[in-house]
Design an enzyme around this catalytic site. Structure first.
Site: not given
Length: 598
Positions: A78, A176, A152
């Site tokens: 990420k 997330s 996210s």
């Protein structure tokens, strides 16, 4: 060239065990096949960056293969987590910087042989559970592009669900690392805070952040997390593992579930949850409806109170450049400025009170099970109600880090419209391994295809390996399950592993005297196989347990029928001269039955 799409770790490992020399050509081909226009990726490795990882790795692997359990497994990171020499953006181009070193977790995984092939899209500054708050575009759901992917950690979930990597890293503050797992039929392991170092993670809420792991199977997620984990003295939020948590949940666990779960009118999500509860019951679990109010009250604190100011602190001077931020993200983070220090302390007092209440509730059960999300929305719907619908996604996730809990998002029965609908199992801090054991059994029970690949779940080869965090103890008499002293194990979070037998050179006696009848086990040149139970007790509780053992009993090494050697009860030989021998009965229970006892 062999297809490398959708391979779990075991199949990557098998490829390289057959021919380790193929690592560079195989991963070069794999990388070249990735779609550069796929907005789940924000950065893909260059050919040079790939070879810089694989070529020196091969030499080290050939010298000592056992040192590289993740050799050649491609993974994604990420883009709020640093990879040395690569840009980090947190989906905010104005923030972009080139990392000078790997995040601690990335370094751990590289050291185990894994290879980073790309960085992934996210809700800007990891603020959102939707995957649509990025200037690089919304990442679509892998089952229906009209729907959100969840965030996210949207990009990391998407590339993993499509089998483009062996595993991926997300981060999880409010859910997330779980909501995207639920929306894409994958596993999302949210570790206990502080088990994985957050050094090199751009913070969202520093006190409530943790790097998380996405994988196609629970076994893979736990294996990767174990490799990545460990105390980091340079990270102020890192924690030593206390070695007090159980090794597993009971075979037939007692699971708390919300008494009146909220689905915001989503009948298909509600029906999928009902099917999941039926599967839980079929697995042998007992479901206990509980009042979910304190969990919901704590969940609300993360965005609707002073805790949002922690995001404001993390963003810093970027808040002075609103034109360079996603407008929804900006408004959320800016709202933290309205709270005073007094209100922040009051919020912490409320968090502590609710967390204590939640802990007291969970102490009555083995774990809590909730829907990963109460509903799912289309991308068009999110444009109409971006804040309200995002908040709905978090009612079963937002409280977890505030209450210092561990969590594991799991695939579950699909909705009637073909979209995934996951469940999440939650327990106190450091129960990560116990949750993984449950998750493995659950995934095998449902046998759903892996992610969005359509590939079948591979057959399970073995249980989780025995951990160094637990001591395996053989008990032979009054500590057996259902016996008077078994509580000395269970109150220390020990769990039953199996019933088995010793090697055939043991003798069993009944010790005279005492309020509780006890056996004495003696190793001898001749004897018989004696039935025992194996229990795993947390390492930090083992000393307490041993301290309660009265003479002439003690703990030594016991050899089992299959050759394993474990800790177990032994007896001083001198104490057996006046004891009655009961070896012929083959075990304590059999002798008790012969005496008319249970």
């Amino acid at each position: 060239m062999l297809s490398t799409i959708g391979l779990p770790l075991s199949e990557w490992q098998a490829l390289y065990q057959a021919d380790a020399q193929q690592i560079s050509p195989l991963l070069t081909s794999h990388l070249a096949a990735l779609d550069k226009q796929d907005n789940a990726w924000l950065y893909l490795a260059t050919a040079e960056q790939l070879l810089a990882q694989t070529e020196p790795l091969l030499e080290r692997y050939l010298h000592d293969p056992q040192a590289f359990p993740l050799f050649g497994v491609p993974f994604a990171v990420k883009d709020n987590i640093d990879v040395a020499g690569w840009p980090t953006t947190a989906a905010c181009p104005a923030l972009t910087y080139r990392a000078t070193e790997d995040a601690r977790v990335v370094a751990q995984l590289k050291a185990a042989g894994a290879v980073v092939i790309g960085k992934t899209n996210l809700d800007q500054f990891a603020t959102g559970l939707v995957g649509a708050r990025s200037p690089f575009g919304a990442v679509p759901n892998t089952f229906d592009p009209a729907y959100v992917s969840g965030g996210s950690s949207s990009g990391s979930a998407s590339v993993l669900a499509r089998g483009l990597v062996g595993f991926s890293l997300g981060s999880d503050t409010a859910g997330s690392g779980r909501v995207p797992a639920g929306f894409n039929n994958i596993v999302g392991l949210k570790p206990t805070k502080g088990w994985l170092s957050s050094r090199g993670l751009l913070p969202a809420c520093r006190l409530n952040d943790t790097i998380s792991v996405f994988a196609l199977t629970v076994e893979d997620a736990f294996a990767v997390t174990t490799v990545a984990a460990g105390y980091d003295e340079e990270d102020a939020c890192s924690r030593h593992h206390p070695l007090t948590a159980p090794a597993s949940l009971k075979a037939r666990p007692d699971l708390a579930v919300p008494a009146a779960p909220e689905f915001f009118g989503d009948k298909m999500a509600e029906a999928a949850w009902q099917r999941a509860m039926e599967q839980l019951t079929a697995s042998g679990a007992t479901l206990h409806p509980i009042d979910f109010t304190p969990f919901q009250q704590l969940a609300e604190q993360l965005y609707y109170g002073p805790w949002v100011a922690e995001r404001t602190a993390a963003v810093g001077e970027m808040l002075n450049r609103p034109q360079e931020m996603d407008p929804v993200v900006y408004e959320i983070i800016r709202s933290g400025l309205q709270y005073s220090a007094v209100e922040a302390y009051q919020a912490e007092y409320l968090r502590a009170r609710l967390a204590r209440q939640i802990g007291q509730i969970l102490a009555q059960f083995d774990a809590l099970v909730v829907p990963t999300s109460p509903t799912i929305r289309t991308l068009d719907e999110m444009k109409q109600e971006p804040v309200r619908f995002n908040s709905q996604f978090g009612i079963y996730t937002n409280f977890t880090n505030l209450a210092d809990l561990s969590a594991l998002a799991l695939p579950a029965p699909f909705r009637a419209d073909g979209l995934p609908a996951g469940i999440t199992v939650i327990a106190p801090a450091w129960h990560d391994r116990a949750l993984a054991g449950f998750g493995i059994r659950w995934q095998q029970q449902l046998a759903l295809p892996l992610g969005a690949t359509g590939n079948a779940l591979p057959p399970r080869q073995a249980a989780l390996p025995h951990s160094d965090e637990h001591v395996r103890v053989a008990v032979v008499g009054a500590h057996l399950s259902g016996m008077p002293l078994n509580v000395q194990l269970t109150r220390r979070q020990a769990v039953l592993v199996e019933e088995t037998q010793t090697a055939s050179n043991y003798r069993l006696f009944v010790l005279p005297g005492g309020p509780v009848s006890k056996p004495g086990l003696l190793r001898a040149e001749q004897g018989a196989a004696i039935t025992v139970e194996l229990w795993d007790i947390p390492l930090a509780r083992f000393g307490e347990f041993v301290a309660e053992i009265p003479p002439p009993l003690g703990i030594g090494s016991v050899t089992l029928a299959d050759g394993r050697v474990v800790k177990g009860f032994i007896c001083e030989p001198a104490a057996l001269t006046q004891a009655a021998e009961i070896t012929e009965f083959g075990g304590w229970r059999h002798w008790l039955t012969s005496q008319g006892s249970h």
